[in-house]
Design an enzyme around this catalytic site. Structure first.
Site, PDB file in Angstrom:
ATOM      1  N   HIS A 185      14.551 -14.117   7.883  1.00  0.00           N
ATOM      2  CA  HIS A 185      13.502 -14.877   8.577  1.00  0.00           C
ATOM      3  C   HIS A 185      13.638 -16.377   8.281  1.00  0.00           C
ATOM      4  CE1 HIS A 185      11.260 -11.709  10.422  1.00  0.00           C
ATOM      5  NE2 HIS A 185      11.068 -11.061   9.291  1.00  0.00           N
ATOM      6  N   HIS A 241       0.819  -1.217   0.000  1.00  0.00           N
ATOM      7  CA  HIS A 241       0.000   0.000   0.000  1.00  0.00           C
ATOM      8  C   HIS A 241       0.851   1.265   0.000  1.00  0.00           C
ATOM      9  CE1 HIS A 241      -3.426  -2.687   0.612  1.00  0.00           C
ATOM     10  NE2 HIS A 241      -4.086  -1.706   0.051  1.00  0.00           N
ATOM     11  N   HIS A 291       5.443 -14.209   6.231  1.00  0.00           N
ATOM     12  CA  HIS A 291       5.841 -13.187   7.191  1.00  0.00           C
ATOM     13  C   HIS A 291       4.736 -12.902   8.195  1.00  0.00           C
ATOM     14  CE1 HIS A 291       7.240  -9.479   8.975  1.00  0.00           C
ATOM     15  NE2 HIS A 291       8.438  -9.806   8.534  1.00  0.00           N
ATOM     16  N   GLU A 328       4.583 -13.257  12.138  1.00  0.00           N
ATOM     17  CA  GLU A 328       3.953 -12.162  12.886  1.00  0.00           C
ATOM     18  C   GLU A 328       2.434 -12.094  12.753  1.00  0.00           C
ATOM     19  OE1 GLU A 328       5.799  -8.430  11.900  1.00  0.00           O
ATOM     20  OE2 GLU A 328       7.805  -9.233  12.205  1.00  0.00           O
TER      21      GLU A 328
HETATM   22 CO    CO Z   1      10.245  -9.160   9.246  1.00  0.00          CO
END
Ligand code: CO
Length: 297
Positions: free
Chosen positions: A244, A124, A182, A212
């Site tokens: 990650h 966005h 993620h 997350e």
């Molecule tokens: Co991250």
């Protein structure tokens, strides 16, 4: 005999014509429509992990192969990553810097392709930047933005099919495969449960977890326990197998997913390939780029 009035009128007309001509010529010099020049801007989150970068290079090669006549530029949305790359002497423009640079290079039409996984915060922000650059004086005439990997339900279904087509050859049927996304507090986090729906229609042992967001690692662990899983495959659901994937997913630290699974008596097998490495997954991004190029017209 011409009246004095008539002379003045004719003179005024000639003056007006001369002025019009002068203005038109001036306008032709500065305001003539620029020659159309189309470019592609590929935008990734970015990575500081050197071994992860070739996945992005391969994506760039696929884009060049699909559009050999359109110049390709890159930008990265993560500020922290741009700063780190620059400190290593690697050019790492933000989307705004890249779009400004392309305007300076004479591009008029730019298709911006997001290499993000979901339409979350990064996407966005990119959309706002692209819109701000459209139609600026002496700038870009038209900027379109291609959707990230999962932009629609049809994309989620296509991604599930592409992921199922790219499972490790050594994976035996019935062995769970966990795709690590993620995840985010952004509303677009719903894309992950959406993807899980389409994965389960293909194979009940394909699971989505996020760092997350939702589903969480605890959700994944519960699903693995129900399946009495032994060997568990771990694969990144991110463009690159970066920080990650290497640390939170496959790392040796005790809170990595691999370590936590091992403590549960399971045998984790991590695959360090990002989705940009996968030809079937990349094909979905390429389709979104085709749409973005089409929207430039
Ligand atoms: Co991250």
């Amino acid at each position: 005999m011409f009246s004095r009035n008539r002379v003045v009128r004719v003179f005024t007309l000639i003056l007006a014509l001369a002025l019009t001509l002068a203005c038109t010529q001036a306008f032709a010099g500065h305001g003539a429509p620029k020659a159309k020049k189309t470019g592609i801007l590929l935008v990734a989150f970015g990575t500081t992990v050197e071994e992860a970068r070739p996945a992005l290079d391969r994506m760039g090669e696929r884009v060049r192969a699909a559009h050999p006549d359109v110049p390709v530029r890159w930008a990265y949305t993560a500020k922290m990553i741009r700063t780190k790359l620059r400190s290593e002497g690697i050019a790492a423009p933000s989307p705004a810097e890249a779009l400004a640079g392309m305007a300076e290079e004479g591009f008029t039409h730019v298709a911006v392709q997001s290499l993000h996984t979901i339409p979350g915060e990064e996407f966005h922000g990119l959309l706002q930047t692209a819109q701000a650059f459209e139609g600026l004086p002496k700038g870009l005439t038209r900027v379109s933005v291609g959707l990230p990997l999962i932009g629609t339900s049809a994309d989620a279904e296509a991604v599930a099919t592409a992921l199922a087509a790219g499972l490790p050859a050594e994976r035996a049927p019935g062995e769970p495969v966990v795709f690590m996304g993620h995840g985010t507090s952004h509303p677009a986090d719903i894309c992950y449960p959406g993807l899980q729906y389409y994965l389960w229609r293909l194979d009940p042992d394909l699971l989505v977890g996020t760092v997350e967001g939702s589903p969480s690692f605890d959700d994944v662990l519960a699903a693995l326990k129900v399946r009495k899983a032994k060997r568990v495959w771990l694969m990144p659901l991110m463009a690159v197998a970066g920080d990650h994937a290497r640390n939170d997913m496959a790392g040796d630290e005790e809170d990595s997913w691999a370590s936590q699974l091992a403590r549960q008596g399971m045998e984790p097998r991590a695959v360090l390939h990002g989705t940009a490495d996968s030809a079937p997954v990349s094909a979905i991004w390429l389709r979104h780029l085709d749409d973005a190029l089409e929207r430039l017209n």
